[in-house]
Design a protein around this motif. Structure first.
Motif, PDB file in Angstrom:
ATOM      1  N   LYS A 158       0.825  -1.205   0.000  1.00 34.69           N
ATOM      2  CA  LYS A 158       0.000   0.000   0.000  1.00 34.69           C
ATOM      3  C   LYS A 158       0.862   1.259   0.000  1.00 34.69           C
ATOM      4  CE  LYS A 158      -3.897  -2.186   2.402  1.00 34.69           C
ATOM      5  NZ  LYS A 158      -4.760  -2.163   3.592  1.00 34.69           N
ATOM      6  N   GLU A 159       2.175   1.091   0.068  1.00 35.16           N
ATOM      7  CA  GLU A 159       3.058   2.235   0.101  1.00 35.16           C
ATOM      8  C   GLU A 159       3.689   2.471  -1.260  1.00 35.16           C
ATOM      9  OE1 GLU A 159       6.010   1.589   3.041  1.00 35.16           O
ATOM     10  OE2 GLU A 159       4.694   2.079   4.707  1.00 35.16           O
ATOM     11  N   GLY A 160       4.067   3.743  -1.496  1.00 35.11           N
ATOM     12  CA  GLY A 160       4.818   4.041  -2.695  1.00 35.11           C
ATOM     13  C   GLY A 160       6.288   3.719  -2.488  1.00 35.11           C
ATOM     14  N   THR A 161       7.057   3.955  -3.519  1.00 36.45           N
ATOM     15  CA  THR A 161       8.493   3.710  -3.450  1.00 36.45           C
ATOM     16  C   THR A 161       9.198   4.904  -2.812  1.00 36.45           C
ATOM     17  OG1 THR A 161       8.390   2.395  -5.473  1.00 36.45           O
ATOM     18  CG2 THR A 161      10.556   3.242  -4.828  1.00 36.45           C
ATOM     19  N   PRO A 162      10.069   4.676  -1.825  1.00 34.31           N
ATOM     20  CA  PRO A 162      10.826   5.792  -1.250  1.00 34.31           C
ATOM     21  C   PRO A 162      11.604   6.517  -2.336  1.00 34.31           C
ATOM     22  CG  PRO A 162      11.074   3.824   0.097  1.00 34.31           C
ATOM     23  CD  PRO A 162      10.386   3.390  -1.168  1.00 34.31           C
ATOM     24  N   THR A 163      11.370   7.810  -2.455  1.00 31.15           N
ATOM     25  CA  THR A 163      11.939   8.570  -3.567  1.00 31.15           C
ATOM     26  C   THR A 163      12.734   9.783  -3.110  1.00 31.15           C
ATOM     27  OG1 THR A 163      10.031   7.910  -4.907  1.00 31.15           O
ATOM     28  CG2 THR A 163      11.359   9.737  -5.742  1.00 31.15           C
ATOM     29  N   SER A 164      12.323  10.392  -1.995  1.00 37.29           N
ATOM     30  CA  SER A 164      12.934  11.654  -1.569  1.00 37.29           C
ATOM     31  C   SER A 164      13.206  11.648  -0.073  1.00 37.29           C
ATOM     32  CB  SER A 164      12.014  12.833  -1.894  1.00 37.29           C
ATOM     33  OG  SER A 164      11.564  12.775  -3.229  1.00 37.29           O
ATOM     34  N   LEU A 165      14.193  12.435   0.302  1.00 35.20           N
ATOM     35  CA  LEU A 165      14.491  12.677   1.710  1.00 35.20           C
ATOM     36  C   LEU A 165      14.418  14.178   1.939  1.00 35.20           C
ATOM     37  CD1 LEU A 165      15.510  10.950   4.205  1.00 35.20           C
ATOM     38  CD2 LEU A 165      17.781  11.863   3.689  1.00 35.20           C
ATOM     39  N   VAL A 166      13.678  14.589   2.967  1.00 35.95           N
ATOM     40  CA  VAL A 166      13.527  16.011   3.273  1.00 35.95           C
ATOM     41  C   VAL A 166      13.894  16.252   4.725  1.00 35.95           C
ATOM     42  CG1 VAL A 166      11.934  17.965   3.439  1.00 35.95           C
ATOM     43  CG2 VAL A 166      11.688  16.305   1.573  1.00 35.95           C
ATOM     44  N   LYS A 167      14.856  17.140   4.951  1.00 31.67           N
ATOM     45  CA  LYS A 167      15.233  17.527   6.310  1.00 31.67           C
ATOM     46  C   LYS A 167      14.782  18.960   6.544  1.00 31.67           C
ATOM     47  CE  LYS A 167      19.234  17.790   9.440  1.00 31.67           C
ATOM     48  NZ  LYS A 167      18.826  16.720  10.364  1.00 31.67           N
ATOM     49  N   MET A 168      14.081  19.170   7.650  1.00 28.44           N
ATOM     50  CA  MET A 168      13.542  20.488   7.989  1.00 28.44           C
ATOM     51  C   MET A 168      14.082  20.887   9.359  1.00 28.44           C
ATOM     52  SD  MET A 168       9.525  21.569   8.175  1.00 28.44           S
ATOM     53  CE  MET A 168       8.999  23.172   8.776  1.00 28.44           C
ATOM     54  N   SER A 169      14.808  22.016   9.385  1.00 22.96           N
ATOM     55  CA  SER A 169      15.456  22.443  10.624  1.00 22.96           C
ATOM     56  C   SER A 169      15.018  23.844  11.009  1.00 22.96           C
ATOM     57  CB  SER A 169      16.984  22.417  10.466  1.00 22.96           C
ATOM     58  OG  SER A 169      17.436  21.143  10.073  1.00 22.96           O
TER      59      SER A 169
END
Length: 456
Positions: free
Chosen positions: A74-85
């Protein structure tokens, strides 16, 4: 021995003045030894990762889907990484539709912000809006007519596809700008340099103790992100960096110990003279286990135990930070200039007190890390003893061939360790995990209340 009382024993054993040295290189005895030690990370198992993301799931955490009730279909493919600081630091793994697959707090404040919050499953713009609201309610993002300087929000991403990257960048910019406008937050968005491919490899190596640099280099970005995602899910109920570091240390040793025992059993299976060698190895393995227990107990007693000097100072630091946040929000909402100037002086004093407390914490940490080196040296001695036995084995080629023939057995053994590890850790440190969660939630609610009062 009771963990609380273990501190007393620790203090009797350590050299208080021993200088700290990095122990990470000492403790990785899976690395090839100059003498030719053939401890192996299972090449067959890890090579299987290159076949697809499903294989990556096997290596990063077999059974995670079962343990956490996940359905990868049911999940998509991991595509992006986002870091928020902001000050809280958060990292999210997204799929190709920019849906949040997993999230982690990269510092204690980040873990506090997302404690008991439902962010996984949201679109990234919804997740960012939700996070900004939380960080505004807790005072990290200051709103008011008299903010002295804009709130800085730093974003760092990793996206392999240029089209997805452009879309994601626009979505993030729009989400931050729109939400900050609604909440009357004056912000600046700072885009840090994108995560490199090597950054992803380093992060995957950090969270998966069975992964080698050689094999990580063969993985796609999506497979590396899948390993990171699974780790974030695996550690979602850990609410302090200190417990997470303990978790990673204990887990790494468990896997290393399993590999060592596997080598011993493989030697024993050859019979004859090898039985005697296996008995010698068994004695050294018992010593190794005792040394591992000692260093794990030391880390707990020093950095995790609520009564430790480190945790007592950490609690004081959080209280000082709470005062800084409250006064900063008072300043931003004080219209009368003379009174605002008074509050600015108070803010300066609060910041100075916080910085002094932080330096005290760093001093305690440095001392604790120096003492940790004593345990690392003792553990290294046990490792060297095992290495010396192995390099002196007659007909090492025969042993290596036996190890290779038993590769599938090693697969099963390491997978069993990884599958069961979190439950075992959670049982052992249940009280600490629960207390850390409760303290994080209580601290968040206290911040919300004080910030709300400051803005009146």
């Amino acid at each position: 021995m009771n963990k609380k009382k273990y501190v007393e024993e620790i203090n009797k054993e350590i050299d208080k003045n021993k200088n700290y040295q990095s122990i990470s290189s000492k403790l990785n005895f899976k690395e090839e030894n100059k003498k030719g030690v053939f401890y192996m990370k299972n090449k067959k198992l890890i090579a299987g990762l290159c076949g697809g993301c499903a294989a990556a799931v096997v290596v990063a955490g077999v059974g995670i889907g079962v343990v956490y009730g996940l359905d990868s279909k049911k999940e998509g493919t991991p595509t992006s990484l986002v870091k928020m600081s902001v000050n809280p630091e958060l990292t999210m793994v997204l799929d190709e539709n920019n849906t949040v697959l997993s999230i982690s707090g990269d510092n204690d404040e980040g873990k506090m912000i997302i404690a008991d919050e439902e962010i996984v499953g949201k679109d990234v713009d919804e997740a960012i809006e939700y996070i900004i609201k939380l960080e505004n309610e807790t005072g990290y993002l200051v709103s008011g007519e008299f903010v002295s300087e804009p709130n800085k929000i730093t974003i760092q991403i990793s996206v392999n596809d240029e089209n997805i990257k452009n879309t994601l960048t626009n979505v993030i910019n729009e989400a931050i700008t729109t939400t900050c406008d609604k909440l009357h937050i004056e912000e600046t968005i700072s885009w840090a340099k994108d995560f490199t491919r090597q950054n992803l490899v380093d992060l995957a190596l950090k969270v998966d103790p069975t992964l080698t640099e050689e094999d990580a280099a063969k993985l796609t970005n999506e497979q590396l992100l899948d390993i990171i995602k699974l780790y974030q899910i695996e550690t979602a109920s850990i609410y302090t960096c200190e417990i997470e570091e303990l978790y990673n240390q204990v887990k790494g040793y468990e896997i290393q110990f399993a590999e060592t025992e596997f080598v011993k059993d493989a030697v024993s299976s050859l019979g004859g003279l090898y039985d005697l060698i296996a008995n010698t190895l068994q004695s050294s393995i018992i010593t190794l286990q005792n040394k591992i227990d000692s260093i794990n107990n030391f880390r707990y007693a020093t950095f995790v135990d609520p009564t430790s000097d480190y945790q007592v100072q950490m609690d004081e630091l959080k209280a000082k930070k709470e005062e800084v946040i409250a006064v900063r929000n008072e300043v931003a909402n004080t219209e009368e200039s003379a009174l605002r100037d008074q509050k600015l002086l108070i803010l300066d004093a609060k910041i100075a007190a916080y910085e002094s407390c932080y330096q005290a914490l760093e001093s305690i940490k440095a001392s604790c890390l120096a003492n940790l080196d004593s345990y690392a040296a003792s553990l290294q001695s046990a490792i060297d003893s095992i290495n010396d036995i192995i390099v002196s084995l007659p007909t090492k080629d025969e042993v290596e061939a036996t190890l290779q023939s038993k590769a599938s057995e090693l697969d099963a053994k390491l997978n069993e360790v990884k599958t069961s590890f979190f439950n075992e850790f959670e049982k052992e440190y249940k009280d600490d995990i629960v207390e850390a969660k409760n303290k994080a939630i209580e601290y968040k609610e206290s911040l919300k209340q004080k910030v709300s009062e400051a803005r009146m």
